[in-house]
Write a protein that holds these residues in place. Sequence first.
Motif, PDB file in Angstrom:
ATOM      1  N   LEU A  76      -2.581   3.740  45.577  1.00  0.00           N
ATOM      2  CA  LEU A  76      -3.383   4.822  46.594  1.00  0.00           C
ATOM      3  C   LEU A  76      -4.773   4.654  46.150  1.00  0.00           C
ATOM      4  O   LEU A  76      -5.711   4.737  46.967  1.00  0.00           O
ATOM      5  CB  LEU A  76      -2.754   6.059  46.140  1.00  0.00           C
ATOM      6  CG  LEU A  76      -1.426   6.421  46.454  1.00  0.00           C
ATOM      7  CD1 LEU A  76      -0.967   7.897  46.202  1.00  0.00           C
ATOM      8  CD2 LEU A  76      -1.200   6.197  48.114  1.00  0.00           C
ATOM      9  N   ALA A  77      -5.001   4.430  44.873  1.00  0.00           N
ATOM     10  CA  ALA A  77      -6.537   4.393  44.410  1.00  0.00           C
ATOM     11  C   ALA A  77      -7.038   3.077  44.784  1.00  0.00           C
ATOM     12  O   ALA A  77      -8.155   3.007  45.297  1.00  0.00           O
ATOM     13  CB  ALA A  77      -6.432   4.619  42.976  1.00  0.00           C
ATOM     14  N   VAL A  78      -6.441   1.741  44.320  1.00  0.00           N
ATOM     15  CA  VAL A  78      -6.996   0.486  44.539  1.00  0.00           C
ATOM     16  C   VAL A  78      -7.026   0.282  46.041  1.00  0.00           C
ATOM     17  O   VAL A  78      -7.966  -0.408  46.661  1.00  0.00           O
ATOM     18  CB  VAL A  78      -6.235  -0.581  43.810  1.00  0.00           C
ATOM     19  CG1 VAL A  78      -6.754  -1.822  44.211  1.00  0.00           C
ATOM     20  CG2 VAL A  78      -6.270  -0.032  42.213  1.00  0.00           C
ATOM     21  N   ASN A  80      -5.598   2.107  49.009  1.00  0.00           N
ATOM     22  CA  ASN A  80      -6.077   3.115  49.965  1.00  0.00           C
ATOM     23  C   ASN A  80      -7.482   3.756  49.817  1.00  0.00           C
ATOM     24  O   ASN A  80      -7.979   4.744  50.614  1.00  0.00           O
ATOM     25  CB  ASN A  80      -5.004   4.097  50.162  1.00  0.00           C
ATOM     26  CG  ASN A  80      -3.808   3.651  50.850  1.00  0.00           C
ATOM     27  OD1 ASN A  80      -3.679   2.467  50.874  1.00  0.00           O
ATOM     28  ND2 ASN A  80      -2.747   4.484  51.075  1.00  0.00           N
ATOM     29  N   ASN A  81      -8.016   3.840  48.604  1.00  0.00           N
ATOM     30  CA  ASN A  81      -9.373   4.184  48.271  1.00  0.00           C
ATOM     31  C   ASN A  81      -8.999   5.691  48.440  1.00  0.00           C
ATOM     32  O   ASN A  81     -10.051   6.441  48.928  1.00  0.00           O
ATOM     33  CB  ASN A  81     -10.429   3.836  48.946  1.00  0.00           C
ATOM     34  CG  ASN A  81     -10.639   2.342  48.985  1.00  0.00           C
ATOM     35  OD1 ASN A  81     -10.714   1.949  47.709  1.00  0.00           O
ATOM     36  ND2 ASN A  81     -10.756   1.423  50.063  1.00  0.00           N
ATOM     37  N   VAL A  82      -8.189   6.707  48.002  1.00  0.00           N
ATOM     38  CA  VAL A  82      -7.938   8.024  48.098  1.00  0.00           C
ATOM     39  C   VAL A  82      -8.896   8.635  46.930  1.00  0.00           C
ATOM     40  O   VAL A  82      -9.164   7.989  46.028  1.00  0.00           O
ATOM     41  CB  VAL A  82      -6.461   8.482  47.931  1.00  0.00           C
ATOM     42  CG1 VAL A  82      -5.641   7.978  48.967  1.00  0.00           C
ATOM     43  CG2 VAL A  82      -5.946   8.110  46.572  1.00  0.00           C
ATOM     44  N   SER A  83      -9.150  10.030  47.073  1.00  0.00           N
ATOM     45  CA  SER A  83     -10.016  10.733  46.143  1.00  0.00           C
ATOM     46  C   SER A  83      -9.122  11.021  45.119  1.00  0.00           C
ATOM     47  O   SER A  83      -7.779  10.922  44.959  1.00  0.00           O
ATOM     48  CB  SER A  83     -10.606  11.910  47.051  1.00  0.00           C
ATOM     49  OG  SER A  83      -9.432  12.877  47.067  1.00  0.00           O
ATOM     50  N   SER A  84      -9.620  11.559  43.939  1.00  0.00           N
ATOM     51  CA  SER A  84      -8.937  11.806  42.477  1.00  0.00           C
ATOM     52  C   SER A  84      -7.960  12.862  42.792  1.00  0.00           C
ATOM     53  O   SER A  84      -6.946  12.842  42.488  1.00  0.00           O
ATOM     54  CB  SER A  84      -9.873  11.965  41.626  1.00  0.00           C
ATOM     55  OG  SER A  84     -10.611  13.173  41.751  1.00  0.00           O
ATOM     56  N   SER A  85      -8.371  13.848  43.755  1.00  0.00           N
ATOM     57  CA  SER A  85      -7.658  15.128  43.811  1.00  0.00           C
ATOM     58  C   SER A  85      -6.339  14.496  44.875  1.00  0.00           C
ATOM     59  O   SER A  85      -5.206  15.055  44.471  1.00  0.00           O
ATOM     60  CB  SER A  85      -8.355  16.161  44.506  1.00  0.00           C
ATOM     61  OG  SER A  85      -8.973  15.537  45.806  1.00  0.00           O
ATOM     62  N   THR A  86      -6.565  13.871  45.597  1.00  0.00           N
ATOM     63  CA  THR A  86      -5.473  13.210  46.321  1.00  0.00           C
ATOM     64  C   THR A  86      -4.354  12.649  45.689  1.00  0.00           C
ATOM     65  O   THR A  86      -3.317  12.694  45.754  1.00  0.00           O
ATOM     66  CB  THR A  86      -5.889  12.457  47.775  1.00  0.00           C
ATOM     67  OG1 THR A  86      -6.862  13.243  48.419  1.00  0.00           O
ATOM     68  CG2 THR A  86      -4.625  11.783  48.382  1.00  0.00           C
ATOM     69  N   GLN A  87      -4.972  11.561  44.891  1.00  0.00           N
ATOM     70  CA  GLN A  87      -4.082  10.552  43.882  1.00  0.00           C
ATOM     71  C   GLN A  87      -3.266  11.801  42.994  1.00  0.00           C
ATOM     72  O   GLN A  87      -2.092  11.507  42.778  1.00  0.00           O
ATOM     73  CB  GLN A  87      -4.922   9.903  43.031  1.00  0.00           C
ATOM     74  CG  GLN A  87      -4.222   8.808  42.220  1.00  0.00           C
ATOM     75  CD  GLN A  87      -5.114   8.183  41.475  1.00  0.00           C
ATOM     76  OE1 GLN A  87      -6.108   8.554  41.015  1.00  0.00           O
ATOM     77  NE2 GLN A  87      -4.742   6.913  41.043  1.00  0.00           N
ATOM     78  N   ASN A  88      -3.974  12.860  42.379  1.00  0.00           N
ATOM     79  CA  ASN A  88      -3.350  13.592  41.441  1.00  0.00           C
ATOM     80  C   ASN A  88      -2.028  14.401  42.194  1.00  0.00           C
ATOM     81  O   ASN A  88      -1.135  14.608  41.646  1.00  0.00           O
ATOM     82  CB  ASN A  88      -4.169  14.578  40.835  1.00  0.00           C
ATOM     83  CG  ASN A  88      -3.575  15.261  39.964  1.00  0.00           C
ATOM     84  OD1 ASN A  88      -3.072  14.999  38.880  1.00  0.00           O
ATOM     85  ND2 ASN A  88      -3.706  16.902  40.089  1.00  0.00           N
ATOM     86  N   GLN A  89      -2.244  14.897  43.464  1.00  0.00           N
ATOM     87  CA  GLN A  89      -1.446  15.371  44.125  1.00  0.00           C
ATOM     88  C   GLN A  89      -0.176  14.673  44.284  1.00  0.00           C
ATOM     89  O   GLN A  89       0.787  15.162  44.538  1.00  0.00           O
ATOM     90  CB  GLN A  89      -1.819  16.204  45.584  1.00  0.00           C
ATOM     91  CG  GLN A  89      -1.000  16.883  46.367  1.00  0.00           C
ATOM     92  CD  GLN A  89      -1.405  17.140  47.790  1.00  0.00           C
ATOM     93  OE1 GLN A  89      -1.732  16.314  48.725  1.00  0.00           O
ATOM     94  NE2 GLN A  89      -1.878  18.534  48.201  1.00  0.00           N
ATOM     95  N   ALA A  90      -0.381  13.446  44.649  1.00  0.00           N
ATOM     96  CA  ALA A  90       0.619  12.460  45.359  1.00  0.00           C
ATOM     97  C   ALA A  90       1.584  12.573  43.669  1.00  0.00           C
ATOM     98  O   ALA A  90       2.793  12.399  43.661  1.00  0.00           O
ATOM     99  CB  ALA A  90       0.190  10.960  45.584  1.00  0.00           C
ATOM    100  N   LEU A  91       0.987  12.376  42.729  1.00  0.00           N
ATOM    101  CA  LEU A  91       1.632  12.163  41.357  1.00  0.00           C
ATOM    102  C   LEU A  91       2.213  13.261  41.013  1.00  0.00           C
ATOM    103  O   LEU A  91       3.575  13.316  40.587  1.00  0.00           O
ATOM    104  CB  LEU A  91       0.653  11.682  40.134  1.00  0.00           C
ATOM    105  CG  LEU A  91       1.406  11.743  38.886  1.00  0.00           C
ATOM    106  CD1 LEU A  91       2.236  10.614  38.819  1.00  0.00           C
ATOM    107  CD2 LEU A  91       0.163  11.523  37.747  1.00  0.00           C
ATOM    108  N   GLN A  92       1.856  14.726  41.104  1.00  0.00           N
ATOM    109  CA  GLN A  92       2.530  15.949  40.899  1.00  0.00           C
ATOM    110  C   GLN A  92       3.782  15.929  41.947  1.00  0.00           C
ATOM    111  O   GLN A  92       4.828  16.528  41.442  1.00  0.00           O
ATOM    112  CB  GLN A  92       1.610  17.032  41.260  1.00  0.00           C
ATOM    113  CG  GLN A  92       0.418  17.121  40.221  1.00  0.00           C
ATOM    114  CD  GLN A  92       0.681  16.992  38.893  1.00  0.00           C
ATOM    115  OE1 GLN A  92       1.909  17.696  38.436  1.00  0.00           O
ATOM    116  NE2 GLN A  92       0.174  16.271  38.164  1.00  0.00           N
TER     117      GLN A  92
END
Length: 335
Positions: A76-78, A80-92
């Motif tokens: 997602l980060a590498v 899809n270039n998502v924001s940190s908050s979006t990445q954290n939501q996916a993990l949660q």
Amino acid sequence: MLRGQKNISYNSVNLQKENHKPKLLDLVRTELRVNHYSTKTEEAYVGWIKRYILFHNKRHPNEMGKEEIQNFINHLAVNNNVSSSTQNQALQAILFLYKRILKKEVGWIDEIKHATRVKHLPVVFSKKETAKIIDNLTGIPKLVVSLLYGSGLRLSEALRLRIKDIDFDYKQILVRDGKGEKDRHTILPDSLIPDLKKHLNRVCLKYKEDLKRGKGETILPYALKKKYPNADKEFGWQYAFPADKFIKNKDSGLILRWHIHESTIQRAVKEAIKKAGIIKPGSPHTFRHSFATHLLENGYDIRTIQELLGHHSVKTTMIYTHVLNRGLGVRSPLD
């Protein structure tokens, strides 16, 4: 033959039981609702779990673990270039699946490539800009946006507002189940009271017509329908901003009026900003930011503003001091 027939019958019963076994995503939805997560969180979590499963070619999450979670979150980060908050939501969302549904311990997930956290200051309209935009609105959108700016409500809070939670005598609004499942009081602007009363009188007439047609129910939060069987037909429980059309509630099967959709207000605000000739990229939420900034500008203390906004931490509210640049205390040499 009889023995074979019994076996066929027994196997078909087993097959029926398997077919009636709740699907994984249905279990996720049920668990989220039991724990009173918001509808938006439910949609987001289910969406992320679907994407996680599809990313790993539809493998069942029980067959996967720490490594697969790590690969998906890094993707997602590498890629899809998502924001940190979006990445954290996916993990949660994925951790919720393993912990609460699958009851599987995945351990501490390290080596995650975190998306860069960018700190943005909120967009804020000046007092003149706010007045110009509201002047370019009409009808219900104007009333809703006036509440966002005059009371500091989130758009979802304004649209979910029940008639009984508007207190004209004390000039306050009770926001129920705000962000983080918290109730709070906020102010009801004096200037809005006459128009709001007229609007609710029209809502009351529509409500009485609905009752005559055998309708008039509304959706109640949690399990209040069981505790108060007739409350769903009481005027106080109706939405302050009901939709024009009836919808069928997929959970209860009832035909009822929901509140107006968020997109109705979002479109109206976008058009009003354009008509007002303002180039800032505003939205309905900008009026909540403007409410806080203008109160700070008027000399109200940060703790009072924190309570009105319903922020858990004063650090969140402090961002509006940066918008005003009050903390700098520096006068430009050009001035």
